[in-house]
Motif scaffolding. Structure first.
Motif, PDB file in Angstrom:
ATOM      1  N   THR A 438       1.016  -1.106   0.102  1.00  0.00           N
ATOM      2  CA  THR A 438      -0.120   0.332  -0.064  1.00  0.00           C
ATOM      3  C   THR A 438       1.144   0.923  -0.062  1.00  0.00           C
ATOM      4  O   THR A 438       2.444   1.710   0.712  1.00  0.00           O
ATOM      5  N   ILE A 439       0.773   2.172  -1.071  1.00  0.00           N
ATOM      6  CA  ILE A 439       1.149   3.438  -0.941  1.00  0.00           C
ATOM      7  C   ILE A 439       0.864   4.132   0.277  1.00  0.00           C
ATOM      8  O   ILE A 439      -0.276   4.411   0.612  1.00  0.00           O
ATOM      9  N   ALA A 440       1.956   4.689   0.972  1.00  0.00           N
ATOM     10  CA  ALA A 440       2.012   5.837   2.016  1.00  0.00           C
ATOM     11  C   ALA A 440       1.945   7.205   2.108  1.00  0.00           C
ATOM     12  O   ALA A 440       1.819   8.126   2.586  1.00  0.00           O
ATOM     13  N   ASP A 441       2.288   7.559   0.049  1.00  0.00           N
ATOM     14  CA  ASP A 441       2.514   8.740   0.712  1.00  0.00           C
ATOM     15  C   ASP A 441       2.246   9.329  -1.105  1.00  0.00           C
ATOM     16  O   ASP A 441       2.407   8.171  -2.115  1.00  0.00           O
ATOM     17  N   ASP A 442       2.095  10.042  -1.997  1.00  0.00           N
ATOM     18  CA  ASP A 442       1.244  10.966  -3.060  1.00  0.00           C
ATOM     19  C   ASP A 442       2.927  10.937  -3.892  1.00  0.00           C
ATOM     20  O   ASP A 442       3.824  12.104  -3.086  1.00  0.00           O
ATOM     21  N   VAL A 443       2.686  10.433  -4.799  1.00  0.00           N
ATOM     22  CA  VAL A 443       4.221  10.468  -4.987  1.00  0.00           C
ATOM     23  C   VAL A 443       3.799   9.880  -6.827  1.00  0.00           C
ATOM     24  O   VAL A 443       3.215   9.481  -7.344  1.00  0.00           O
ATOM     25  N   PRO A 444       5.161  11.072  -7.332  1.00  0.00           N
ATOM     26  CA  PRO A 444       4.797  11.221  -9.449  1.00  0.00           C
ATOM     27  C   PRO A 444       5.458   9.779  -9.737  1.00  0.00           C
ATOM     28  O   PRO A 444       4.146   9.945 -11.164  1.00  0.00           O
ATOM     29  N   ARG A 445       5.972   8.945  -9.140  1.00  0.00           N
ATOM     30  CA  ARG A 445       5.901   8.022 -10.378  1.00  0.00           C
ATOM     31  C   ARG A 445       6.661   6.948  -8.764  1.00  0.00           C
ATOM     32  O   ARG A 445       7.667   6.953  -8.350  1.00  0.00           O
ATOM     33  N   LEU A 446       6.732   5.364  -9.731  1.00  0.00           N
ATOM     34  CA  LEU A 446       6.750   4.202  -8.885  1.00  0.00           C
ATOM     35  C   LEU A 446       8.499   4.229 -10.083  1.00  0.00           C
ATOM     36  O   LEU A 446       8.267   3.935 -11.129  1.00  0.00           O
ATOM     37  N   ASP A 447       9.963   4.622  -8.932  1.00  0.00           N
ATOM     38  CA  ASP A 447      11.183   4.579  -9.924  1.00  0.00           C
ATOM     39  C   ASP A 447      11.517   3.146  -9.404  1.00  0.00           C
ATOM     40  O   ASP A 447      12.279   2.846 -10.286  1.00  0.00           O
ATOM     41  N   GLY A 448      11.063   2.311  -8.557  1.00  0.00           N
ATOM     42  CA  GLY A 448      11.726   0.851  -8.856  1.00  0.00           C
ATOM     43  C   GLY A 448      11.005   0.121  -7.762  1.00  0.00           C
ATOM     44  O   GLY A 448      10.319   0.522  -6.350  1.00  0.00           O
ATOM     45  N   TRP A 449      12.251  -0.874  -6.973  1.00  0.00           N
ATOM     46  CA  TRP A 449      11.525  -1.599  -6.099  1.00  0.00           C
ATOM     47  C   TRP A 449      12.936  -2.119  -4.794  1.00  0.00           C
ATOM     48  O   TRP A 449      13.748  -1.866  -5.292  1.00  0.00           O
ATOM     49  N   LEU A 450      12.462  -2.023  -3.446  1.00  0.00           N
ATOM     50  CA  LEU A 450      13.927  -2.106  -2.940  1.00  0.00           C
ATOM     51  C   LEU A 450      13.765  -3.275  -2.536  1.00  0.00           C
ATOM     52  O   LEU A 450      12.268  -3.946  -1.547  1.00  0.00           O
ATOM     53  N   ILE A 451      14.718  -4.827  -2.417  1.00  0.00           N
ATOM     54  CA  ILE A 451      14.446  -5.639  -1.121  1.00  0.00           C
ATOM     55  C   ILE A 451      15.136  -5.554  -0.089  1.00  0.00           C
ATOM     56  O   ILE A 451      16.942  -5.354  -0.834  1.00  0.00           O
ATOM     57  N   TRP A 452      15.611  -5.772   0.902  1.00  0.00           N
ATOM     58  CA  TRP A 452      16.013  -6.796   2.293  1.00  0.00           C
ATOM     59  C   TRP A 452      15.408  -7.640   2.585  1.00  0.00           C
ATOM     60  O   TRP A 452      14.192  -8.408   2.273  1.00  0.00           O
ATOM     61  N   PHE A 453      16.586  -8.129   3.627  1.00  0.00           N
ATOM     62  CA  PHE A 453      16.608  -9.425   4.300  1.00  0.00           C
ATOM     63  C   PHE A 453      16.422  -8.972   5.493  1.00  0.00           C
ATOM     64  O   PHE A 453      17.344  -8.407   6.048  1.00  0.00           O
ATOM     65  N   PRO A 486      16.908  -0.840   4.943  1.00  0.00           N
ATOM     66  CA  PRO A 486      16.636   0.932   5.240  1.00  0.00           C
ATOM     67  C   PRO A 486      16.641   1.790   6.580  1.00  0.00           C
ATOM     68  O   PRO A 486      17.220   3.155   7.046  1.00  0.00           O
ATOM     69  N   PHE A 487      15.623   1.473   7.590  1.00  0.00           N
ATOM     70  CA  PHE A 487      15.299   1.299   8.433  1.00  0.00           C
ATOM     71  C   PHE A 487      16.616   0.564   9.674  1.00  0.00           C
ATOM     72  O   PHE A 487      15.796   1.754  10.964  1.00  0.00           O
ATOM     73  N   GLY A 488      17.010   0.250   9.384  1.00  0.00           N
ATOM     74  CA  GLY A 488      18.199  -0.296  10.407  1.00  0.00           C
ATOM     75  C   GLY A 488      19.594  -0.127  10.144  1.00  0.00           C
ATOM     76  O   GLY A 488      19.424   0.598   9.252  1.00  0.00           O
ATOM     77  N   PRO A 489      20.821  -0.353  10.809  1.00  0.00           N
ATOM     78  CA  PRO A 489      21.693   0.607  10.737  1.00  0.00           C
ATOM     79  C   PRO A 489      22.658  -0.173   9.505  1.00  0.00           C
ATOM     80  O   PRO A 489      22.107  -1.455   9.248  1.00  0.00           O
ATOM     81  N   GLU A 490      23.570   1.001   9.332  1.00  0.00           N
ATOM     82  CA  GLU A 490      24.141  -0.163   7.766  1.00  0.00           C
ATOM     83  C   GLU A 490      24.563  -1.498   7.786  1.00  0.00           C
ATOM     84  O   GLU A 490      25.391  -2.107   8.466  1.00  0.00           O
ATOM     85  N   THR A 491      24.399  -2.264   6.684  1.00  0.00           N
ATOM     86  CA  THR A 491      25.478  -3.717   6.781  1.00  0.00           C
ATOM     87  C   THR A 491      26.253  -3.654   5.561  1.00  0.00           C
ATOM     88  O   THR A 491      25.932  -2.854   4.807  1.00  0.00           O
ATOM     89  N   HIS A 492      27.126  -4.346   5.153  1.00  0.00           N
ATOM     90  CA  HIS A 492      27.635  -4.552   4.072  1.00  0.00           C
ATOM     91  C   HIS A 492      26.511  -4.899   2.767  1.00  0.00           C
ATOM     92  O   HIS A 492      27.186  -4.688   1.620  1.00  0.00           O
ATOM     93  N   TRP A 493      26.358  -5.709   3.220  1.00  0.00           N
ATOM     94  CA  TRP A 493      24.503  -6.183   2.411  1.00  0.00           C
ATOM     95  C   TRP A 493      23.798  -4.906   1.932  1.00  0.00           C
ATOM     96  O   TRP A 493      23.984  -5.125   0.545  1.00  0.00           O
ATOM     97  N   GLN A 494      24.228  -3.698   2.673  1.00  0.00           N
ATOM     98  CA  GLN A 494      22.882  -3.160   2.297  1.00  0.00           C
ATOM     99  C   GLN A 494      21.369  -2.904   1.355  1.00  0.00           C
ATOM    100  O   GLN A 494      21.130  -4.328   1.691  1.00  0.00           O
ATOM    101  N   GLN A 495      21.196  -2.373   0.219  1.00  0.00           N
ATOM    102  CA  GLN A 495      19.984  -2.855  -0.333  1.00  0.00           C
ATOM    103  C   GLN A 495      19.720  -3.161  -1.979  1.00  0.00           C
ATOM    104  O   GLN A 495      21.386  -2.839  -1.978  1.00  0.00           O
ATOM    105  N   CYS A 496      19.056  -4.176  -2.254  1.00  0.00           N
ATOM    106  CA  CYS A 496      18.797  -4.260  -3.473  1.00  0.00           C
ATOM    107  C   CYS A 496      17.399  -3.479  -4.103  1.00  0.00           C
ATOM    108  O   CYS A 496      16.497  -3.673  -4.056  1.00  0.00           O
ATOM    109  N   VAL A 497      18.527  -2.815  -4.856  1.00  0.00           N
ATOM    110  CA  VAL A 497      17.794  -1.926  -5.555  1.00  0.00           C
ATOM    111  C   VAL A 497      17.205  -1.899  -7.277  1.00  0.00           C
ATOM    112  O   VAL A 497      18.079  -2.320  -8.037  1.00  0.00           O
ATOM    113  N   LEU A 498      16.262  -1.630  -7.535  1.00  0.00           N
ATOM    114  CA  LEU A 498      15.682  -2.495  -8.912  1.00  0.00           C
ATOM    115  C   LEU A 498      14.954  -1.777  -9.642  1.00  0.00           C
ATOM    116  O   LEU A 498      13.601  -0.776  -9.347  1.00  0.00           O
ATOM    117  N   LEU A 499      15.596  -0.861  -9.860  1.00  0.00           N
ATOM    118  CA  LEU A 499      14.174   0.293 -11.376  1.00  0.00           C
ATOM    119  C   LEU A 499      14.070  -0.108 -12.505  1.00  0.00           C
ATOM    120  O   LEU A 499      14.274  -1.068 -13.445  1.00  0.00           O
TER     121      LEU A 499
END
Length: 554
Positions: A438-453, A486-499
């Motif tokens: 569910t989208i939480a804010d108005d946005v002009p477009r969807l740029d991609g997806w974030l994946i983390w574990f 992204p809501f926790g301390p940064e790890t060496h895995w970071q996040q997977c961004v799919l544009l």
């Protein structure tokens, strides 16, 4: 783990002995002046330094009396209550001095197991006069006239310590020499033929792609940089350490298998927590350094290091009680190391045995960040004044590993795969799973997806994880868990961004409350490959548009 874009007596060597060895010289008794060589104090009336201060005492009796009165510590009573022999008393004194040196004013002396390490045979204070007058401690326990106390020949005992240390030094030197020779042979082979480890005969036959990828994969773990990156990831390393140390009862007396041991840090955590035996396995050359680390830290009688693929070697035991491994890759399943951990589980883990960690979850969230898109896409249109648009050919189809801002997450996240490590199968690691966001804010477009574990450490093989469990919630309940989001301390895995590839279409604005429904799938690029293809199909409420895109993580 991720790729960047035998006996105790012979190995519990005091640090001064190891420094001798590092010079390339044998540390046998050659009449030198280092370490324990000078066992007789030149000054018979040498003053004694206090246990809890730098105060100087004329004799042991004065030290004992003042220590009892000022610090409420009865050294003679502790010696007697714990039944300490000569060596035990030496260890006790050096243990107390080392603790005080750390700032601990009341060292715990409730059990002799606290200072049973051979390292406490090494004096904390050079020429410690108290160690030459141990007879006076024993006699003070029952008074100077007591016949219960058996007098000890201090000089003889110290000579025995000297001889033992010399023997340890020589054995450690021989071990180090053997390892160096082994490494030299291996390195010379690699100089002659960098791929000789894969095939000894170069008869012109080409290797399979899988062999080449495996060789590059394991070779990358031979170097320090990747291990330094992982060890400095305190979120990762602290989680393993905290779980193991906080649950020593689970590890005490158990046999542990460490799959992909790297530098040996997890194996040493387990050994220090009381494991009876730890088998550390790695198929890269880092295993040689792990072996040295194990011996240098006095765990040679507990940890056995073996080089090879877990699927191809034979362990010295038929079953293990616990399997510990840091197998996670970018997007969780990149590298396919979990396949090997599952194989080890099915082959070696005893019924009721524990997997560490025990659970993992994969999450997806909607992503919108114009600045991120500019830095990774628009950037190529003007690079120092040059048009490099040719680089844009596959930019929207390559997964990007990078840290992202929390403001880039424009909706809730959803778990699309839960991995219970005690039961998950390799077949289940290739999948197509539904999700709803569910989208939480108005946005002009969807740029991609974030994946983390997210990773969870449960204490029982039968423990269940709630479908939408959050590490932050479980930590409040006393469990060990961490997120790579992204809501926790940064790890060496970071996040997977799919544009998302705009494909020349006009952006579709999204409003708060819009629901995105879709499916996400992971698939290996080919059988036995370590790279992944990630596929997402999705549609948005109030829009007839349906999209489908695939990204490569390699």
């Amino acid at each position: 783990m991720t790729i960047p874009i035998s006996s105790r007596a012979s190995l519990d060597v005091p640090s001064d002995a190891r420094s001798d060895i590092s010079d390339g010289t044998s540390s046998t008794n050659d009449g030198g002046d280092d370490g324990w060589e000078d066992i007789e104090p030149e000054d018979e009336s040498q003053s004694i330094i206090g246990l809890f201060s730098d105060d100087i005492y004329p004799d042991v009796r004065s030290l004992l009396k003042d220590t009892k009165e000022r610090y409420n510590f009865d050294l003679a009573k502790v010696q007697k209550d714990l039944g300490l022999d000569f060596f035990g008393t030496v260890k006790l004194i050096n243990y107390i001095r080392s603790e005080v040196k750390k700032g601990v004013q009341k060292p715990d002396v409730s059990s002799k197991s606290l200072f049973d390490d051979e390292a406490y045979l090494k004096p904390v204070i050079e020429d410690d006069a108290l160690l030459y007058n141990l007879d006076d401690i024993a006699s003070d326990a029952d008074g100077p006239q007591s016949e219960k106390v058996q007098k000890t020949d201090t000089e003889t005992q110290l000579r025995e310590v000297q001889e033992e240390l010399s023997r340890l030094q020589e054995q450690f030197f021989n071990y180090r020499l053997a390892v160096q020779q082994s490494l030299s042979v291996q390195l010379s082979k690699e100089d002659d033929d960098p791929l000789q480890g894969m095939n000894s005969a170069r008869d012109g036959a080409s290797r399979s792609m899988t062999e080449e990828v495996d060789y590059d994969y394991f070779k990358s773990y031979s170097y320090n940089a990747i291990h330094e990156s992982m060890l400095k990831d305190t979120v990762r390393t602290d989680a393993y350490r905290d779980f193991i140390y906080d649950h020593k009862g689970l590890f005490k007396g158990k046999t542990v298998l460490d799959v992909g041991c790297g530098t040996g840090i997890l194996s040493m955590f387990c050994a220090k927590a009381g494991a009876k035996r730890v088998i550390a396995v790695d198929n890269s050359a880092i295993i040689e350094k792990a072996r040295l680390n194990v011996f240098a830290n006095g765990f040679g009688d507990v940890i056995t290091c073996i080089r090879g693929k877990i699927e191809e070697i034979k362990l010295p035991v038929s079953q293990v009680d616990i399997i510990v491994s840091e197998w996670m890759g970018y997007g969780l399943l990149f590298e396919a190391m979990l396949d090997s951990v599952i194989w080890a589980r099915d082959r070696y883990l005893a019924p009721g045995g524990l997997m560490v960690p025990s659970h993992a979850t994969l999450r997806i969230a909607p992503f919108a960040d114009a600045d991120f898109v500019d830095s990774h896409v628009s950037f190529w249109r003007n690079v120092y004044g040059f048009d490099m648009s040719s680089m844009l050919e596959s930019v929207h189809h390559e997964a990007i590993i990078a840290p992202t801002k929390t403001s880039s997450v424009v909706g809730d996240s959803a778990v699309f795969l839960q991995l219970p490590l005690h039961t998950i199968t390799v077949k289940e690691l290739s999948f197509l799973k539904p999700f709803e966001l569910t989208i939480a804010d108005d946005v002009p477009r969807l740029d991609g997806w974030l994946i983390w574990f997210d990773i969870f450490f449960m204490t029982s093989p039968t423990a269940k994880l709630k479908d939408d469990a959050l590490p932050s919630e479980l930590r409040k309940e006393g469990f060990v868990a961490f997120t790579t989001g992204p809501f926790g301390p940064e790890t060496h895995w970071q996040q997977c961004v799919l544009l998302i590839d705009p494909e020349g279409e006009k952006p579709v604005p999204l409003q708060k409350g819009h629901v995105i429904r879709g499916e996400i799938g992971y698939q290996k690029k080919e059988k036995d490959a370590r790279a992944l293809d990630i596929e997402i199909r999705w549609s948005i409420d109030d829009h007839s548009l349906k999209r489908h895109q695939t990204w490569s993580l390699q």
